[in-house]
Design a protein around this motif. Structure first.
Motif, short mmCIF file in Angstrom:
data_model
loop_
_atom_site.label_atom_id
_atom_site.label_comp_id
_atom_site.label_asym_id
_atom_site.label_seq_id
_atom_site.Cartn_x
_atom_site.Cartn_y
_atom_site.Cartn_z
N GLY A 188 3.33 2.75 -0.90
CA GLY A 188 4.58 2.28 -0.34
C GLY A 188 5.62 3.37 -0.21
N TYR A 189 6.72 3.00 0.43
CA TYR A 189 7.81 3.96 0.63
C TYR A 189 9.13 3.19 0.58
N ARG A 190 10.03 3.66 -0.27
CA ARG A 190 11.27 2.93 -0.51
C ARG A 190 10.91 1.50 -0.91
N GLU A 191 11.48 0.49 -0.20
CA GLU A 191 11.17 -0.89 -0.57
C GLU A 191 9.88 -1.39 0.08
N PHE A 192 9.40 -0.68 1.10
CA PHE A 192 8.21 -1.11 1.83
C PHE A 192 6.98 -1.10 0.92
N LYS A 193 6.32 -2.23 0.78
CA LYS A 193 5.15 -2.42 -0.08
C LYS A 193 5.46 -2.19 -1.55
N VAL A 194 6.73 -2.05 -1.88
CA VAL A 194 7.12 -1.82 -3.27
C VAL A 194 7.88 -3.02 -3.82
N SER A 195 8.89 -3.45 -3.10
CA SER A 195 9.69 -4.58 -3.58
C SER A 195 9.92 -5.63 -2.51
N ASP A 196 9.36 -5.44 -1.32
CA ASP A 196 9.56 -6.45 -0.28
C ASP A 196 8.44 -7.48 -0.33
N ALA A 197 8.43 -8.37 0.66
CA ALA A 197 7.44 -9.45 0.67
C ALA A 197 6.02 -8.95 0.89
N TYR A 198 5.89 -7.72 1.35
CA TYR A 198 4.58 -7.13 1.62
C TYR A 198 3.96 -6.54 0.36
N SER A 199 4.73 -6.42 -0.70
CA SER A 199 4.23 -5.82 -1.94
C SER A 199 3.31 -6.80 -2.66
N GLY A 200 2.39 -6.26 -3.42
CA GLY A 200 1.48 -7.09 -4.21
C GLY A 200 0.34 -7.68 -3.41
N ASP A 201 0.27 -7.39 -2.11
CA ASP A 201 -0.80 -7.92 -1.26
C ASP A 201 -1.93 -6.89 -1.23
N ALA A 202 -2.98 -7.13 -2.03
CA ALA A 202 -4.07 -6.16 -2.13
C ALA A 202 -4.78 -5.97 -0.80
N SER A 203 -4.77 -7.03 0.05
CA SER A 203 -5.44 -6.90 1.34
C SER A 203 -4.72 -5.92 2.25
N ALA A 204 -3.46 -5.62 1.92
CA ALA A 204 -2.70 -4.68 2.74
C ALA A 204 -2.84 -3.25 2.25
N ASP A 205 -3.55 -3.05 1.12
CA ASP A 205 -3.72 -1.69 0.59
C ASP A 205 -4.56 -0.86 1.55
N VAL A 206 -4.15 0.37 1.71
CA VAL A 206 -4.90 1.32 2.53
C VAL A 206 -5.24 2.52 1.65
N ILE A 207 -6.46 2.99 1.76
CA ILE A 207 -6.91 4.14 0.98
C ILE A 207 -7.29 5.25 1.95
N ALA A 208 -6.73 6.41 1.73
CA ALA A 208 -7.12 7.59 2.51
C ALA A 208 -8.29 8.26 1.80
N VAL A 209 -9.32 8.58 2.55
CA VAL A 209 -10.52 9.24 2.02
C VAL A 209 -10.80 10.47 2.86
N VAL A 210 -11.01 11.58 2.20
CA VAL A 210 -11.42 12.82 2.89
C VAL A 210 -12.75 13.25 2.30
N ILE A 211 -13.71 13.49 3.19
CA ILE A 211 -15.05 13.91 2.79
C ILE A 211 -15.32 15.27 3.42
N ALA A 212 -15.47 16.28 2.59
CA ALA A 212 -15.74 17.64 3.06
C ALA A 212 -17.17 17.99 2.69
N ALA A 213 -18.06 17.99 3.68
CA ALA A 213 -19.47 18.29 3.42
C ALA A 213 -19.65 19.76 3.12
N VAL A 214 -20.43 20.05 2.08
CA VAL A 214 -20.72 21.43 1.70
C VAL A 214 -22.02 21.90 2.34
N GLY A 215 -23.03 21.03 2.35
CA GLY A 215 -24.31 21.40 2.93
C GLY A 215 -25.37 20.39 2.54
N PRO A 216 -26.53 20.41 3.20
CA PRO A 216 -27.60 19.45 2.92
C PRO A 216 -28.06 19.52 1.47
N VAL A 217 -28.50 18.38 0.98
CA VAL A 217 -29.04 18.32 -0.37
C VAL A 217 -30.24 19.25 -0.47
#
Length: 882
Positions: free
Chosen positions: A646-675
């Motif tokens: 969240g940022y400021r009140e957004f997803k922190v203290s407003d009506a959108y907060s506490g909604d797990a379905s609204a959670d977004v996760i950033a994922v970065v995958i950096a491949a090193v090479g084949p197994v």
């Protein structure tokens, strides 16, 4: 001019205590090599004559490796320290610029607000009503701490801050704004904000709603200090070892994470190059990195502004040492290390050279042991030298292995840090962006004209056109939306900048909107396909439109369709921005808690699919990050993730907060090479055996590896081992497993240097070619007057065994099949070890068979000859030919 790959490291070495310790240990080992070489020259010069040149060359090679390793250790530590500063400095300025881009849109839209223009034009006079309207705006866009309306002479008509009542302003920005047809950005001291050292003000002229004449100025004061405090607290150094700064175009501090350390207004040195360097500030040397913005959607940011991070060099390299490899399973650690050539080329070069030097030592000892076979009394001193060589070689290997491990730990830790930090930035960018969307829909729902037109029971075509025109004006200023639409109490869309007029919004959204209690509330649809977005998934932000006379009565709503595809893609690509430069294949994603993809830079994993990662990457707490090395898609990869916070009140203290379905996760995958299959680098043999003590008449065998199998050849038939790299392929070669020829020094007494044919022993045993690497060796064996070379995986040792330890194999009495190549095994003492003994008579017989007969050899070749050939001196000739 130095580049990022050639910068000098000497000034930094005194501050790298772990590198200095490594250098000292390697130097001590180098001295030991000198002592061993001197001892051999003094005590057994004749016996050691054949190994002294190799020892000298090996010692020189280790010395060179020592220098290369120390330089690369220091350079990698410096490069990674500088990269960490650059990453943070870049985030400072990019977050600021993206935030201020939204401010330029805000002031442009609010300056067209009809209610404000009517008041400044003198058509309306309710000051309290205008102040309430401005308060409603600030309640939604909480980044502003003051909003002021002025007339053309600078007289203050309305302001929000009751603590600094202003009558008028003489700030030059007023005159500049009046003649400008766009926004004006001002950062300095201003009488409009007398309590601030520097005020960041966005101003725009106001025009008469009917005539278009310029009538006044709107000023939005951005809460600059508060916003910088948020950035510093979110992305700052938790150890307080470095300081984060925002600089103006004159290189003066305009924001500092620690104003006691570096006060506002201070002139600081800058380093805008990509080359690490030492800079003096306040009597102390610092590592400094300075980054300017590349701009955002055409907005360059305030002129000359730069993000900067500074860290005293004396503490820059004193943090906790990386132990990443120790936390990995050995197979995973070795597998990742196998891709050092792509991940860290200098490291790979040192690994290869160290492996080569180690194998040289092993070969020197092995050959020396072969030389002393059956001659214990005369070569005892050489055996002592060989033991010293072996022990010192083991110590050298351990030191290089530890140092290489430290270097690789540094590189990997840096990669993981960058990967995790990028995800932290990505969710920060996302939360800040969507915060603006929540603000926009709520503010536009308060538009008086939309409220009035929606309240009309019988709307004309002209009414619809007016609503559409208002929406189009807004949409023109805010390009992040593909569509803005207004719907009535029943959910029927009556005006839109896109498709959908005459259709009805979904019942869930309508029910949520009609239940919104206040103007501060809003509703966001789940991230799912929408007909208003071409059946592609997106977020639609909704706010209730209320009756102009009765705020408690919801008469419809406004929906804004976020252009999720390009906007999220721009965030991901902008966040990556080369930060994970050590990996050639880096992908970024936004996903929900289930792993469903919201945005992706990987064409093979489109939006709506599922990202197959470990569940732990989908379960971090709000604002929490993690990173690990894993196997993913058949490759080793650095994976980092951060959950939105969240940022400021957004997803922190407003009506959108506490909604797990609204959670977004950033994922970065950096491949090193084949197994990788198998281990990497020079690994010590796991097999161990002990010669029978006190036995003077036992059988001596030279042992070696073929893949993972331990084999032996009677030591009396072994001439020496040579590097496999010296084999020269011969196009005239014949027979399965024939690899070429190899030069051999002094193959027979009184003879000049000759050559032997080389064969792949593994191919005869298993039918599969032996994989060659830095450990591969050629063992030159002889039977009578004939010699050949055998390719083996790795040398092992020379041992003496009791004849009773030799046991015939079950097939040992038969005369057919490749199994005859091994007629006996040695039962060694430890771990029930069985060592296969190669039957040289059988092997030579197979290689002499017509099907495997080698062709006539060139002059000066002494080797195994097929039937019908003989050798005279150093020249091989066909029998009977002269």
């Amino acid at each position: 001019m130095p580049t990022r790959d050639s910068f000098p490291i000497e000034p930094f070495l005194p501050y790298m205590r772990d590198v200095a310790k490594c250098e000292q240990a390697l130097h001590e080992v180098n001295l030991m090599w000198h002592m061993i070489e001197s001892s051999a020259r003094m005590n057994c010069p004749r016996e050691a004559g054949t190994i002294l040149p190799t020892m000298a060359a090996t010692r020189a090679r280790f010395r060179q490796l020592e220098e290369e390793l120390v330089i690369n250790l220091a350079r990698e530590k410096l490069r990674n320290a500088h990269a960490a500063l650059a990453t943070t400095a870049g985030y400072i300025i990019e977050i600021v610029v993206r935030n201020l881009f939204e401010r330029t849109a805000d002031v442009g839209f609010l300056a067209t607000d009809r209610e404000l223009c009517l008041f400044v034009a003198g058509i309306t006079s309710d000051t309290d009503a205008v102040r309430r309207r401005l308060c409603a705006y600030r309640d939604k866009y909480t980044v502003y701490d003051e909003i002021i309306l002025l007339d053309t002479s600078g007289r203050v008509l309305v302001q929000l801050d009751p603590q600094s009542a202003l009558d008028s302003s003489r700030d030059a920005l007023i005159a500049r704004t009046l003649v400008c047809d766009t926004y004006v950005e001002t950062f300095r001291a201003s009488d409009l904000c007398p309590d601030k050292r520097n005020a960041l003000i966005y101003s725009r002229r106001l025009c008469h709603p009917d005539t278009g004449a310029v009538i006044g100025v709107l000023c939005l004061s951005f809460a600059f200090e508060e916003e910088m405090g948020r950035i510093f607290s979110t992305h700052g150094d938790p150890g307080d070892r470095s300081n984060m700064l925002l600089l103006d175009g004159d290189n003066r501090v305009i924001a500092s994470a620690d104003t006691y350390w570096m006060p506002l207004g201070t002139l600081v040195p800058v380093n805008a190059s990509d080359v690490p360097g030492l800079m003096m500030f306040g009597g102390r040397e610092y590592l400094v990195c300075t980054i300017s913005s590349q701009g955002y959607q055409g907005y360059p940011g305030p002129a000359g502004w730069q993000g900067q991070v500074m860290i005293p060099v004396d503490i820059a390299f004193g943090g906790k040492q990386a132990t990443l490899l120790d936390q990995l399973a050995p197979a995973l650690a070795n597998g990742v290390l196998s891709h050092a050539h792509a991940f860290c080329p200098p490291l790979f070069g040192i690994m290869r050279a160290a492996d080569s030097a180690s194998e040289t030592i092993r070969r020197v000892v092995w050959n020396g042991q072969v030389m002393t076979t059956g001659q214990d009394a005369g070569l005892g001193r050489l055996k002592t030298i060989l033991e010293q060589i072996s022990e010192t070689g083991a110590r050298s290997n351990a030191l290089f292995a530890e140092s290489i491990r430290d270097l690789f730990d540094t590189v990997l830790a840096s990669g993981l840090r960058d990967t995790e930090f990028v995800t932290h930035l990505l969710v920060d960018l996302l939360d800040r962006n969507l915060y603006e969307r929540a603000n926009d829909c709520r503010w536009w729902a308060l538009t008086p004209e939309l409220r009035r037109l929606l309240a009309v029971t019988q709307r004309s075509a002209g009414d619809i056109d007016n609503m559409t025109r208002i929406l189009a004006t807004i949409n023109g200023l805010y390009s992040v939306y593909t569509c803005l639409f207004v719907y009535d109490r029943n959910g029927m869309i009556i005006a839109s900048t896109g498709e959908g007029i005459g259709t009805t919004i979904d019942a869930v959204s309508l029910g949520q909107v009609t239940a919104l209690r206040t103007g501060q509330d809003y509703y966001v649809s789940p991230f799912e396909p929408s007909t208003l977005y071409g059946d592609m998934p997106t977020y639609v932000y909704h706010a209730a439109i209320r009756h102009p006379d009765r705020d408690t009565e919801v008469i419809g709503g406004i929906g804004i369709v976020f252009d999720a595809g390009p906007e999220f893609s721009a965030m991901l690509c902008g966040g990556l921005g080369g930060k994970t430069e050590t990996q050639a294949d880096t992908r970024a994603f936004f996903v929900d808690r289930r792993g469903v993809i919201i945005a992706s830079t990987d064409p093979s994993r489109p939006v709506g699919g599922t990202l197959d990662v470990d569940s732990s990457f989908l379960a971090p707490g709000s604002g929490c990050s993690t990173s690990r090395i894993v196997t993913h898609d058949g490759s080793y990869a650095l994976v980092g993730c951060t959950a939105s916070h969240g940022y400021r009140e957004f997803k922190v203290s407003d009506a959108y907060s506490g909604d797990a379905s609204a959670d977004v996760i950033a994922v970065v995958i950096a491949a090193v090479g084949p197994v990788a299959q198998g281990s990497v680098g020079n690994t010590e043999p796991v097999a161990r055996f002990t010669s029978v003590p006190g036995m003077l008449d036992g059988l001596e065998f030279a042992t070696f590896y073929l893949d993972n199998a331990l084999l032996a050849i009677p030591a009396e038939h072994v001439r020496e081992a040579l590097p496999a790299a010296g084999v020269s392929p011969m196009s005239i070669g014949a027979g399965a497993g024939c690899l070429g020829i190899l030069p051999v020094v002094g193959s027979q007494p009184g003879m000049s240097d000759d050559f032997v044919w080389v064969f792949d022993l593994g191919a005869f045993l298993s039918g599969k070619p032996t994989v060659q690497d830095s450990r591969s060796q050629i063992i030159v064996v002889r039977l009578g007057q004939r010699s050949i070379g055998l390719l083996v995986t790795q040398l092992h040792g020379v041992g003496r065994f009791d004849p009773a330890q030799l046991v015939a194999t079950p097939m040992g009495g038969q005369a057919t099949g490749n199994g005859m190549l091994v007629r006996q095994v040695i039962q060694a003492e430890e771990d029930n070890l069985l060592i296969q003994v190669v039957d040289l008579a059988y092997l030579f017989g197979v290689l002499m068979a017509p099907a495997n007969a080698a062709p006539e050899l060139p002059d000066n070749v002494y080797a195994l000859q097929p039937a019908g050939y003989s050798s005279t001196g150093g020249n091989a000739q066909k029998a009977g030919s002269h």
